[in-house]
Design an enzyme around this catalytic site. Structure first.
Site, PDB file in Angstrom:
ATOM      1  CB  SER A   1      -0.938  -0.054   1.222  1.00 20.45           C
ATOM      2  OG  SER A   1      -2.001   0.835   1.085  1.00 20.45           O
TER       3      SER A   1
ATOM      4  CE  LYS B   1      -4.986  -2.199   0.326  1.00 20.63           C
ATOM      5  NZ  LYS B   1      -5.009  -0.720   0.298  1.00 20.63           N
TER       6      LYS B   1
END
Length: 477
Positions: free
Chosen positions: A395, A420
């Protein structure tokens, strides 16, 4: 990665104003009352949720409404779950990044009808009613769009705010004995100032016994509280080691020596810093004849998450290390699951030149946006930089790592990252998140060179480490 939470506090008033109620409460015959939910109600609720639209007047609502009939529960708690379900459905419809693609709108409308019907068939089971929100969200096909219950959301806020009010103890329940033991006091906290050490057992909290009765979560509830209030703990110190570590006297057949101590702790504001830093010193040839060496200092920074404190703590770490003579840096993002996008952008600005591109986003309507640093971005270090990553770097970690790699600012070392490539926004349900929260994927992103990393990850410039699949782990760090 997540964007800061958006409150949805006017939901209850909106429902009262715009839901047309026909019929009355059930009187024991199993018949619920009917609700009318108009097509204009949905945008109105979305306006409350996202803060983008104004309320629609009653005339326009009546003119365009479509009736959705379902038997609402006479159980107030189940009815609250039904309202939360409608609220969640609305947020996803108007915010989810892929909600305008293919036949999603038609399928999603059917999901609302079916989920509401299931809340009634579940009877007075409140937990099952809220479970229908999760079941409905599973049909979206995005694992990152999810419902978080109030307790989980409270924990999420503590981690992402990076601060709480309490005594500053990291604690855990010892599985075998049920003892509540201190893993570590937080530096500068009331617990640290009181001399509490790793391995101390918390035997009583305000006179309540803990052994076999309280786990870490329950005990934390007693230890946390408003700034300036106090809590009394009774401690047992059996050895200088953390319980369970070989070498304790009782493991050698020796009778343990227990020292008891009672401490009154005054709660304070505790900062949960996600940054650890230190100077690594080594000797290198000085480049002159005679084989002399000189001292070289490398600044090592470990970033564990991107919470509200990450930017300020990273800035402090960089400045402190440079003042100690660091002229090159290692940024460790291994096992960093991500966090707040804004924190990632702030930290990128400390390492990159002004106006550098950090990422590209694609939103619900398919439009793209390039996110770059401002011309007044404050770059703190232009020294050589290496970034450590692994399969658990995800992320916001990947946003930062990708930006540093694509801008040729740093080399990445380690293993392929998690992959991600989506950004979530957090919508609070109820007053201040009292009803939990909804995490919704609102955008997808690419690295500055337009690499799509979702489900793929970022390949480091140099692979290093060992084969984690063939390794045997006894536990988790």
């Amino acid at each position: 990665s997540t964007i800061r939470s958006r409150p949805v506090q006017a939901m209850k008033k909106t429902l009262k104003k715009n839901v047309v109620v026909a019929g009355g409460e059930s009187r024991g015959g199993g018949q619920g009352f009917l609700e009318t939910v108009g097509k204009k109600l949905v945008p109105a609720l979305a306006g409350v949720c996202v803060g983008l639209a104004s309320m629609h007047d009653a005339a326009s609502l009546a003119a365009t409404q479509t009736v959705l009939r379902f038997p609402a529960s006479s159980n107030p708690e189940v009815f609250e779950a039904q309202k939360a379900l409608v609220q969640s459905w609305t947020i996803v419809r108007d915010s989810f990044v892929d909600s305008s693609k293919n036949d999603f709108p038609r399928k999603w409308e059917n999901e609302l009808t079916e989920a509401l019907a299931r809340t009634v068939s579940d009877g007075d089971n409140v937990e099952a009613a809220y479970g229908e929100i999760e079941s409905m969200l599973e049909t979206v096909g995005d694992p990152y769009t999810r419902f978080v219950n109030p307790k989980e959301f409270k924990d999420f806020r503590v981690k992402n705010d990076g601060e709480l009010q309490g005594v500053g103890l990291l604690i855990a329940s010892e599985p075998g004995s049920g003892r509540l033991v201190v893993l570590s006091p937080i530096d500068g906290s009331p617990a640290a100032k009181a001399g509490i050490l790793p391995g101390d057992e918390i035997a009583f909290i305000n006179g309540r016994p803990t052994r076999g009765v309280m786990d870490g979560d329950k005990a934390s509830g007693y230890l946390r509280g408003r700034h300036g209030t106090s809590v009394t703990v009774k401690l047992a110190r059996r050895s200088p080691q953390i319980p369970g570590v070989p070498g304790r006297p009782e493991y050698r057949g020796m009778a343990p020596s227990v020292k008891w101590r009672q401490v009154k702790l005054v709660r304070d504001d505790i900062i949960l810093s996600p940054v650890y830093s230190e100077i690594i010193t080594d000797k290198v040839p000085d480049g002159k004849d005679g084989g002399q060496t000189k001292e070289r200092k490398t600044g090592y920074i470990k970033l564990t998450s991107f919470n509200q404190q990450a930017g300020s703590e990273m800035e402090k770490a960089i400045k402190d290390l440079k003042s100690e003579g660091a002229d090159r840096f290692i940024l460790d993002l291994r096992n960093n699951p991500g966090g707040l996008v804004n924190a990632g952008l702030d930290i990128a600005g400390m390492w990159l030149k002004p106006q550098s591109v950090v990422l590209h986003t694609v939103t619900q309507d398919g439009s793209g946006q390039t996110i770059r640093l401002g011309e007044n971005a404050n770059q703190l270090a232009d020294d050589p930089l290496v970034v450590l990553v692994n399969e658990n770097s995800a992320s916001a970690s990947e946003i930062l790592a990708g930006a540093l790699q694509d801008n040729r600012r740093a080399q990445l070392l380690g293993s392929q990252t998690f992959g991600k490539g989506k950004i979530q926004s957090v919508f609070e349900l109820g007053q201040g998140g009292s009803g939990g929260a909804l995490f919704v994927t609102v955008a997808k992103y690419q690295t500055p060179s337009h690499r799509n990393i979702d489900s793929v990850g970022i390949a480091p410039d140099k692979m290093c480490g060992y084969d984690v699949q063939s390794a045997s782990f006894a536990g988790t760090d």
